[in-house]
Design a protein around this motif. Structure first.
Motif, PDB file in Angstrom:
ATOM      1  N   MET A 132     -11.014  -2.352  -1.202  1.00 32.78           N
ATOM      2  CA  MET A 132     -10.209  -1.498  -2.067  1.00 32.78           C
ATOM      3  C   MET A 132     -11.004  -0.951  -3.250  1.00 32.78           C
ATOM      4  O   MET A 132     -10.558  -0.041  -3.930  1.00 32.78           O
ATOM      5  CB  MET A 132      -9.000  -2.276  -2.586  1.00 32.78           C
ATOM      6  N   LYS A 133     -12.185  -1.515  -3.497  1.00 29.48           N
ATOM      7  CA  LYS A 133     -12.986  -1.042  -4.631  1.00 29.48           C
ATOM      8  C   LYS A 133     -13.597   0.318  -4.349  1.00 29.48           C
ATOM      9  O   LYS A 133     -13.758   1.140  -5.243  1.00 29.48           O
ATOM     10  CB  LYS A 133     -14.067  -2.076  -4.955  1.00 29.48           C
ATOM     11  N   LYS A 134     -13.964   0.521  -3.096  1.00 29.26           N
ATOM     12  CA  LYS A 134     -14.486   1.813  -2.677  1.00 29.26           C
ATOM     13  C   LYS A 134     -13.974   2.096  -1.274  1.00 29.26           C
ATOM     14  O   LYS A 134     -14.418   1.496  -0.307  1.00 29.26           O
ATOM     15  CB  LYS A 134     -16.016   1.823  -2.699  1.00 29.26           C
ATOM     16  N   ILE A 135     -12.995   2.994  -1.178  1.00 33.64           N
ATOM     17  CA  ILE A 135     -12.360   3.266   0.102  1.00 33.64           C
ATOM     18  C   ILE A 135     -13.332   4.002   1.023  1.00 33.64           C
ATOM     19  O   ILE A 135     -13.879   5.050   0.667  1.00 33.64           O
ATOM     20  CB  ILE A 135     -11.077   4.097  -0.085  1.00 33.64           C
ATOM     21  N   ALA A 136     -13.534   3.449   2.206  1.00 31.50           N
ATOM     22  CA  ALA A 136     -14.427   4.079   3.177  1.00 31.50           C
ATOM     23  C   ALA A 136     -13.822   5.393   3.651  1.00 31.50           C
ATOM     24  O   ALA A 136     -12.608   5.479   3.878  1.00 31.50           O
ATOM     25  CB  ALA A 136     -14.650   3.152   4.364  1.00 31.50           C
ATOM     26  N   PRO A 137     -14.635   6.434   3.818  1.00 33.25           N
ATOM     27  CA  PRO A 137     -14.107   7.731   4.263  1.00 33.25           C
ATOM     28  C   PRO A 137     -13.529   7.683   5.672  1.00 33.25           C
ATOM     29  O   PRO A 137     -12.750   8.544   6.044  1.00 33.25           O
ATOM     30  CB  PRO A 137     -15.321   8.656   4.187  1.00 33.25           C
ATOM     31  N   GLU A 138     -13.911   6.666   6.454  1.00 33.47           N
ATOM     32  CA  GLU A 138     -13.390   6.546   7.820  1.00 33.47           C
ATOM     33  C   GLU A 138     -11.936   6.071   7.851  1.00 33.47           C
ATOM     34  O   GLU A 138     -11.255   6.189   8.873  1.00 33.47           O
ATOM     35  CB  GLU A 138     -14.244   5.550   8.630  1.00 33.47           C
ATOM     36  N   LEU A 139     -11.463   5.525   6.739  1.00 32.13           N
ATOM     37  CA  LEU A 139     -10.151   4.875   6.713  1.00 32.13           C
ATOM     38  C   LEU A 139      -9.022   5.894   6.625  1.00 32.13           C
ATOM     39  O   LEU A 139      -9.007   6.750   5.752  1.00 32.13           O
ATOM     40  CB  LEU A 139     -10.078   3.919   5.520  1.00 32.13           C
ATOM     41  N   LYS A 140      -8.050   5.760   7.531  1.00 33.26           N
ATOM     42  CA  LYS A 140      -6.919   6.682   7.547  1.00 33.26           C
ATOM     43  C   LYS A 140      -5.650   6.079   6.955  1.00 33.26           C
ATOM     44  O   LYS A 140      -4.775   6.799   6.475  1.00 33.26           O
ATOM     45  CB  LYS A 140      -6.635   7.143   8.981  1.00 33.26           C
ATOM     46  N   GLY A 141      -5.529   4.760   7.006  1.00 31.87           N
ATOM     47  CA  GLY A 141      -4.299   4.151   6.512  1.00 31.87           C
ATOM     48  C   GLY A 141      -4.472   2.706   6.099  1.00 31.87           C
ATOM     49  O   GLY A 141      -5.413   2.024   6.525  1.00 31.87           O
ATOM     50  N   ILE A 142      -3.545   2.229   5.259  1.00 34.47           N
ATOM     51  CA  ILE A 142      -3.515   0.845   4.791  1.00 34.47           C
ATOM     52  C   ILE A 142      -2.102   0.313   4.988  1.00 34.47           C
ATOM     53  O   ILE A 142      -1.125   0.946   4.568  1.00 34.47           O
ATOM     54  CB  ILE A 142      -3.907   0.752   3.306  1.00 34.47           C
ATOM     55  N   ILE A 143      -1.998  -0.838   5.640  1.00 30.17           N
ATOM     56  CA  ILE A 143      -0.708  -1.481   5.902  1.00 30.17           C
ATOM     57  C   ILE A 143      -0.641  -2.721   5.017  1.00 30.17           C
ATOM     58  O   ILE A 143      -1.505  -3.599   5.099  1.00 30.17           O
ATOM     59  CB  ILE A 143      -0.578  -1.847   7.392  1.00 30.17           C
ATOM     60  N   THR A 144       0.375  -2.814   4.164  1.00 26.41           N
ATOM     61  CA  THR A 144       0.368  -3.828   3.117  1.00 26.41           C
ATOM     62  C   THR A 144       1.759  -4.322   2.747  1.00 26.41           C
ATOM     63  O   THR A 144       2.747  -3.588   2.889  1.00 26.41           O
ATOM     64  CB  THR A 144      -0.323  -3.260   1.854  1.00 26.41           C
ATOM     65  N   ASP A 145       1.802  -5.548   2.252  1.00 31.72           N
ATOM     66  CA  ASP A 145       3.044  -6.083   1.669  1.00 31.72           C
ATOM     67  C   ASP A 145       3.222  -5.617   0.228  1.00 31.72           C
ATOM     68  O   ASP A 145       4.257  -5.875  -0.385  1.00 31.72           O
ATOM     69  CB  ASP A 145       3.015  -7.617   1.680  1.00 31.72           C
ATOM     70  N   TYR A 146       2.196  -4.964  -0.331  1.00 34.45           N
ATOM     71  CA  TYR A 146       2.206  -4.577  -1.738  1.00 34.45           C
ATOM     72  C   TYR A 146       1.980  -3.072  -1.891  1.00 34.45           C
ATOM     73  O   TYR A 146       0.969  -2.647  -2.465  1.00 34.45           O
ATOM     74  CB  TYR A 146       1.118  -5.353  -2.487  1.00 34.45           C
ATOM     75  N   PRO A 147       2.889  -2.260  -1.396  1.00 32.63           N
ATOM     76  CA  PRO A 147       2.667  -0.805  -1.406  1.00 32.63           C
ATOM     77  C   PRO A 147       2.521  -0.213  -2.802  1.00 32.63           C
ATOM     78  O   PRO A 147       1.710   0.689  -3.010  1.00 32.63           O
ATOM     79  CB  PRO A 147       3.905  -0.253  -0.700  1.00 32.63           C
ATOM     80  N   GLU A 148       3.269  -0.734  -3.767  1.00 32.06           N
ATOM     81  CA  GLU A 148       3.189  -0.190  -5.123  1.00 32.06           C
ATOM     82  C   GLU A 148       1.806  -0.466  -5.721  1.00 32.06           C
ATOM     83  O   GLU A 148       1.212   0.396  -6.379  1.00 32.06           O
ATOM     84  CB  GLU A 148       4.282  -0.802  -6.007  1.00 32.06           C
TER      85      GLU A 148
END
Length: 244
Positions: A216-232
């Motif tokens: 999460m410190k540096k989002i990879a450009p390949e990443l399209k989505g994040i699935i999380t219990d902490y959306p906010e």
């Protein structure tokens, strides 16, 4: 290079830290956060698709029945919840069709995870595919590559995502031509793995993210989505707008 604003956040089982997982209250709360929703679908013995994570009702319903072995009539009045918490109790299992229509009206992106009860029903994938006709912003995910293969045959234009919890050879992924996307557990996150998947032209999402990971410190450009219990928490880190 992909901009961070193009990374879609999905609330795992709805906003499950604020309301009972996979229930209307969890979905309403996720909608307030202006994020997508990851939800789980099961199918009953008589072919009714419902939103529920577990294969059986023991944890949230207090019964040892497997959903694939019972009729919807036995489910529709059942109260579910966590027995030790009033805040997470006294809910009912939603009908998937109603949730899909609500998400369509609200323009909420959906990550629809198929559970293994669909393997037990001879018409399971066909029933789900027919329900998804007309829905636009969604993809189908599963740990079961065979279910995804059947869904891809029924819906060739739709995105199918394989969920990976442990290491799998890249060659095995390459052979699954029907797989459009990979959902990686956070333990498997590495730039080299992401780059290899991108070379195969796979969409990539990460799940079980809590927000403090190095990823999460540096989002990879390949990443399209994040699935999380902490959306906010995640939308704040990504500097995405959150509804209040």
């Amino acid at each position: 290079m992909r901009k961070l604003q193009e990374v879609t956040v999905y609330a795992h089982r709805g906003a499950s830290k604020y309301a009972l997982e996979n229930t209307w209250n969890a979905f309403y709360k996720a909608c307030e956060f202006n994020v997508g929703i990851e939800l789980d679908v099961q199918i009953t013995k008589d072919g009714v698709v419902v939103v529920f994570h577990d294969d059986n009702l023991k944890r949230l319903g207090g019964k040892k029945y497997k959903i694939e072995n019972i009729l919807y009539e036995e489910l529709k009045e059942l109260k579910i919840g966590k027995r030790w918490s009033r805040r997470f109790s006294n809910a009912q299992i939603p009908l998937a069709y109603e949730v899909f229509q609500w998400a369509k009206e609200k323009q909420v992106p959906l990550n629809i995870e198929m559970k293994n009860s669909f393997s037990a029903h001879p018409e399971g994938p066909k029933i789900l595919a027919s329900m998804l006709e007309g829905l636009e912003n969604f993809h189908v995910s599963s740990f079961n590559p065979h279910l995804l293969k059947e869904m891809k045959q029924l819906m060739p234009a739709r995105e199918m995502a394989l969920i990976i919890k442990k290491s799998i050879p890249l060659e095995a992924i390459r052979k699954m031509k029907w797989i459009d996307s990979i959902h990686l557990h956070r333990r498997l996150y590495s730039l080299s793995f992401l780059e290899a998947l991108q070379e195969m032209k796979k969409n990539i999402r990460i799940y079980n993210i809590i927000g403090s990971e190095a990823a999460m410190k540096k989002i990879a450009p390949e990443l399209k989505g994040i699935i999380t219990d902490y959306p906010e928490r995640i939308t704040k880190k990504l500097r995405l707008p959150v509804k209040r």
